[in-house]
Design a protein around this motif. Structure first.
Motif, PDB file in Angstrom:
ATOM      1  N   ARG A  43       0.857  -1.195   0.000  1.00 35.62           N
ATOM      2  CA  ARG A  43       0.000   0.000   0.000  1.00 35.62           C
ATOM      3  C   ARG A  43       0.887   1.237   0.000  1.00 35.62           C
ATOM      4  NH1 ARG A  43      -5.395  -0.558   2.168  1.00 35.62           N
ATOM      5  NH2 ARG A  43      -5.933  -2.755   2.158  1.00 35.62           N
ATOM      6  N   ASN A  44       0.329   2.361  -0.426  1.00 37.23           N
ATOM      7  CA  ASN A  44       1.091   3.608  -0.367  1.00 37.23           C
ATOM      8  C   ASN A  44       1.012   4.189   1.040  1.00 37.23           C
ATOM      9  OD1 ASN A  44      -1.406   4.909  -0.193  1.00 37.23           O
ATOM     10  ND2 ASN A  44      -1.362   5.615  -2.315  1.00 37.23           N
ATOM     11  N   SER A  45       1.659   5.327   1.266  1.00 39.19           N
ATOM     12  CA  SER A  45       1.703   5.915   2.610  1.00 39.19           C
ATOM     13  C   SER A  45       0.337   6.399   3.092  1.00 39.19           C
ATOM     14  CB  SER A  45       2.722   7.059   2.653  1.00 39.19           C
ATOM     15  OG  SER A  45       2.376   8.044   1.710  1.00 39.19           O
ATOM     16  N   GLN A  46      -0.638   6.553   2.173  1.00 37.26           N
ATOM     17  CA  GLN A  46      -1.998   6.934   2.555  1.00 37.26           C
ATOM     18  C   GLN A  46      -2.863   5.693   2.798  1.00 37.26           C
ATOM     19  OE1 GLN A  46      -0.568   8.532  -0.386  1.00 37.26           O
ATOM     20  NE2 GLN A  46       0.217   9.963   1.131  1.00 37.26           N
ATOM     21  N   ASN A  47      -2.225   4.518   2.822  1.00 36.01           N
ATOM     22  CA  ASN A  47      -2.873   3.226   3.083  1.00 36.01           C
ATOM     23  C   ASN A  47      -3.814   2.793   1.954  1.00 36.01           C
ATOM     24  OD1 ASN A  47      -2.850   0.968   4.738  1.00 36.01           O
ATOM     25  ND2 ASN A  47      -4.721   1.576   5.790  1.00 36.01           N
ATOM     26  N   GLN A  48      -3.568   3.288   0.734  1.00 37.92           N
ATOM     27  CA  GLN A  48      -4.348   2.864  -0.418  1.00 37.92           C
ATOM     28  C   GLN A  48      -3.655   1.658  -1.060  1.00 37.92           C
ATOM     29  OE1 GLN A  48      -4.013   6.589  -2.494  1.00 37.92           O
ATOM     30  NE2 GLN A  48      -6.070   7.228  -1.868  1.00 37.92           N
ATOM     31  N   PRO A  49      -4.420   0.596  -1.367  1.00 41.59           N
ATOM     32  CA  PRO A  49      -3.800  -0.602  -1.941  1.00 41.59           C
ATOM     33  C   PRO A  49      -3.183  -0.346  -3.314  1.00 41.59           C
ATOM     34  CG  PRO A  49      -6.192  -0.837  -1.787  1.00 41.59           C
ATOM     35  CD  PRO A  49      -5.844   0.484  -1.197  1.00 41.59           C
ATOM     36  N   LEU A  50      -1.979  -0.860  -3.507  1.00 40.29           N
ATOM     37  CA  LEU A  50      -1.296  -0.775  -4.797  1.00 40.29           C
ATOM     38  C   LEU A  50      -1.306  -2.142  -5.485  1.00 40.29           C
ATOM     39  CD1 LEU A  50       1.716   1.467  -3.747  1.00 40.29           C
ATOM     40  CD2 LEU A  50      -0.411   2.169  -4.855  1.00 40.29           C
ATOM     41  N   VAL A  51      -0.870  -3.174  -4.773  1.00 43.37           N
ATOM     42  CA  VAL A  51      -0.931  -4.555  -5.260  1.00 43.37           C
ATOM     43  C   VAL A  51      -1.240  -5.459  -4.076  1.00 43.37           C
ATOM     44  CG1 VAL A  51       0.587  -4.289  -7.267  1.00 43.37           C
ATOM     45  CG2 VAL A  51       1.568  -4.862  -5.080  1.00 43.37           C
ATOM     46  N   SER A  52      -1.951  -6.533  -4.353  1.00 42.61           N
ATOM     47  CA  SER A  52      -2.344  -7.462  -3.297  1.00 42.61           C
ATOM     48  C   SER A  52      -2.089  -8.896  -3.724  1.00 42.61           C
ATOM     49  CB  SER A  52      -3.831  -7.315  -2.966  1.00 42.61           C
ATOM     50  OG  SER A  52      -4.111  -6.030  -2.489  1.00 42.61           O
ATOM     51  N   GLY A  53      -1.788  -9.740  -2.754  1.00 37.86           N
ATOM     52  CA  GLY A  53      -1.684 -11.171  -2.992  1.00 37.86           C
ATOM     53  C   GLY A  53      -0.483 -11.617  -3.800  1.00 37.86           C
ATOM     54  N   ILE A  54       0.643 -10.928  -3.654  1.00 34.26           N
ATOM     55  CA  ILE A  54       1.853 -11.359  -4.359  1.00 34.26           C
ATOM     56  C   ILE A  54       2.363 -12.627  -3.681  1.00 34.26           C
ATOM     57  CG2 ILE A  54       4.240 -10.794  -4.945  1.00 34.26           C
ATOM     58  CD1 ILE A  54       3.429  -7.838  -4.842  1.00 34.26           C
ATOM     59  N   ASN A  55       2.429 -13.703  -4.439  1.00 30.61           N
ATOM     60  CA  ASN A  55       2.934 -14.968  -3.925  1.00 30.61           C
ATOM     61  C   ASN A  55       4.457 -14.890  -3.846  1.00 30.61           C
ATOM     62  OD1 ASN A  55       3.315 -17.608  -3.191  1.00 30.61           O
ATOM     63  ND2 ASN A  55       2.374 -18.490  -5.013  1.00 30.61           N
ATOM     64  N   LEU A  56       5.009 -15.047  -2.657  1.00 31.01           N
ATOM     65  CA  LEU A  56       6.456 -14.945  -2.479  1.00 31.01           C
ATOM     66  C   LEU A  56       7.112 -16.263  -2.884  1.00 31.01           C
ATOM     67  CD1 LEU A  56       6.659 -12.926   0.851  1.00 31.01           C
ATOM     68  CD2 LEU A  56       6.669 -12.107  -1.508  1.00 31.01           C
ATOM     69  N   VAL A  57       7.595 -16.295  -4.126  1.00 32.56           N
ATOM     70  CA  VAL A  57       8.213 -17.496  -4.676  1.00 32.56           C
ATOM     71  C   VAL A  57       9.614 -17.180  -5.174  1.00 32.56           C
ATOM     72  CG1 VAL A  57       6.046 -18.592  -5.344  1.00 32.56           C
ATOM     73  CG2 VAL A  57       7.194 -17.095  -6.952  1.00 32.56           C
ATOM     74  N   ARG A  58      10.481 -18.131  -5.012  1.00 29.86           N
ATOM     75  CA  ARG A  58      11.849 -17.965  -5.523  1.00 29.86           C
ATOM     76  C   ARG A  58      11.863 -18.175  -7.026  1.00 29.86           C
ATOM     77  NH1 ARG A  58      15.692 -22.069  -2.905  1.00 29.86           N
ATOM     78  NH2 ARG A  58      14.094 -22.527  -1.413  1.00 29.86           N
ATOM     79  N   GLY A  59      12.858 -17.596  -7.653  1.00 29.89           N
ATOM     80  CA  GLY A  59      13.050 -17.800  -9.081  1.00 29.89           C
ATOM     81  C   GLY A  59      12.526 -16.676  -9.955  1.00 29.89           C
ATOM     82  N   ALA A  60      11.628 -15.852  -9.447  1.00 30.74           N
ATOM     83  CA  ALA A  60      11.120 -14.724 -10.232  1.00 30.74           C
ATOM     84  C   ALA A  60      12.090 -13.562 -10.076  1.00 30.74           C
ATOM     85  CB  ALA A  60       9.728 -14.320  -9.751  1.00 30.74           C
ATOM     86  N   ASP A  61      12.567 -13.004 -11.179  1.00 27.77           N
ATOM     87  CA  ASP A  61      13.530 -11.908 -11.068  1.00 27.77           C
ATOM     88  C   ASP A  61      12.864 -10.606 -10.647  1.00 27.77           C
ATOM     89  OD1 ASP A  61      12.315 -11.208 -13.440  1.00 27.77           O
ATOM     90  OD2 ASP A  61      14.032 -11.684 -14.680  1.00 27.77           O
ATOM     91  N   ASN A  62      11.535 -10.525 -10.755  1.00 19.01           N
ATOM     92  CA  ASN A  62      10.813  -9.338 -10.292  1.00 19.01           C
ATOM     93  C   ASN A  62       9.385  -9.750  -9.937  1.00 19.01           C
ATOM     94  OD1 ASN A  62       9.736  -6.860  -9.721  1.00 19.01           O
ATOM     95  ND2 ASN A  62       9.994  -6.015 -11.768  1.00 19.01           N
ATOM     96  N   LEU A  63       9.096  -9.820  -8.646  1.00 18.92           N
ATOM     97  CA  LEU A  63       7.768 -10.228  -8.195  1.00 18.92           C
ATOM     98  C   LEU A  63       6.684  -9.210  -8.535  1.00 18.92           C
ATOM     99  CD1 LEU A  63       8.760 -11.646  -4.693  1.00 18.92           C
ATOM    100  CD2 LEU A  63       8.083 -12.960  -6.702  1.00 18.92           C
ATOM    101  N   LEU A  64       7.077  -8.002  -8.932  1.00 18.44           N
ATOM    102  CA  LEU A  64       6.105  -6.966  -9.289  1.00 18.44           C
ATOM    103  C   LEU A  64       5.758  -6.983 -10.773  1.00 18.44           C
ATOM    104  CD1 LEU A  64       7.616  -4.025  -7.212  1.00 18.44           C
ATOM    105  CD2 LEU A  64       5.739  -5.555  -6.578  1.00 18.44           C
ATOM    106  N   LYS A  65       6.492  -7.731 -11.551  1.00 14.31           N
ATOM    107  CA  LYS A  65       6.288  -7.767 -12.996  1.00 14.31           C
ATOM    108  C   LYS A  65       4.904  -8.330 -13.319  1.00 14.31           C
ATOM    109  CE  LYS A  65       8.811  -9.043 -17.111  1.00 14.31           C
ATOM    110  NZ  LYS A  65      10.031  -9.682 -17.594  1.00 14.31           N
ATOM    111  N   GLY A  66       4.209  -7.667 -14.227  1.00 11.91           N
ATOM    112  CA  GLY A  66       2.898  -8.121 -14.649  1.00 11.91           C
ATOM    113  C   GLY A  66       1.771  -7.714 -13.721  1.00 11.91           C
TER     114      GLY A  66
END
Length: 128
Positions: A43-66
């Motif tokens: 979330r941003n500093s105003q507590n507004q959601p930016l992204v949710s439910g990112i699965n923390l998995v190894r092997g992805a070079d950027n978990l924010l991609k897509g």
């Protein structure tokens, strides 16, 4: 300069982190099921959601991609020192999140293999 996001295996955890250009709020939580794993919300500093439910998995070079343009240019990389990222006690012990701001070089980024092919490979003769 990359920033390590402080993690803890204490179940659901919410933490504000100053990553340089701005402050983000990170929430980690564990889900139980057929494939138990850790998830992340940002979330941003105003507590507004930016992204949710990112699965923390190894092997992805950027978990924010897509995940849309909201965090375009930012990169998030998961480091697993030992064991599995699915372990209940992994965050802060054997697992770390590394945050890269726009224009920072992520040394873990998997380059496009076509970018590293030499020009001599492309020089070929037509079949005769």
């Amino acid at each position: 300069m990359p920033v390590e996001i402080p993690l803890s295996p204490d179940g659901e955890r919410v933490i504000s982190v100053n990553v340089g250009p701005e402050i983000f709020i990170f929430r980690t939580y564990f889900t139980y099921g057929a494939d138990s794993h850790w998830l992340l919300d940002i979330r941003n500093s105003q507590n507004q959601p930016l992204v949710s439910g990112i699965n923390l998995v190894r092997g992805a070079d950027n978990l924010l991609k897509g995940r849309g343009d909201t965090l375009e240019g930012y990169q998030l990389y998961l480091v697993v020192h030992s064991g599995s990222e699915k372990d209940l006690n992994a965050p802060g012990n054997s697992m770390a999140l590394i945050w890269f701001n726009p224009n920072e070089i992520n040394p873990f980024f998997a380059q496009d293999p076509m970018d590293t092919i030499g020009a001599d490979i492309w020089n070929y003769s037509p079949l005769q």
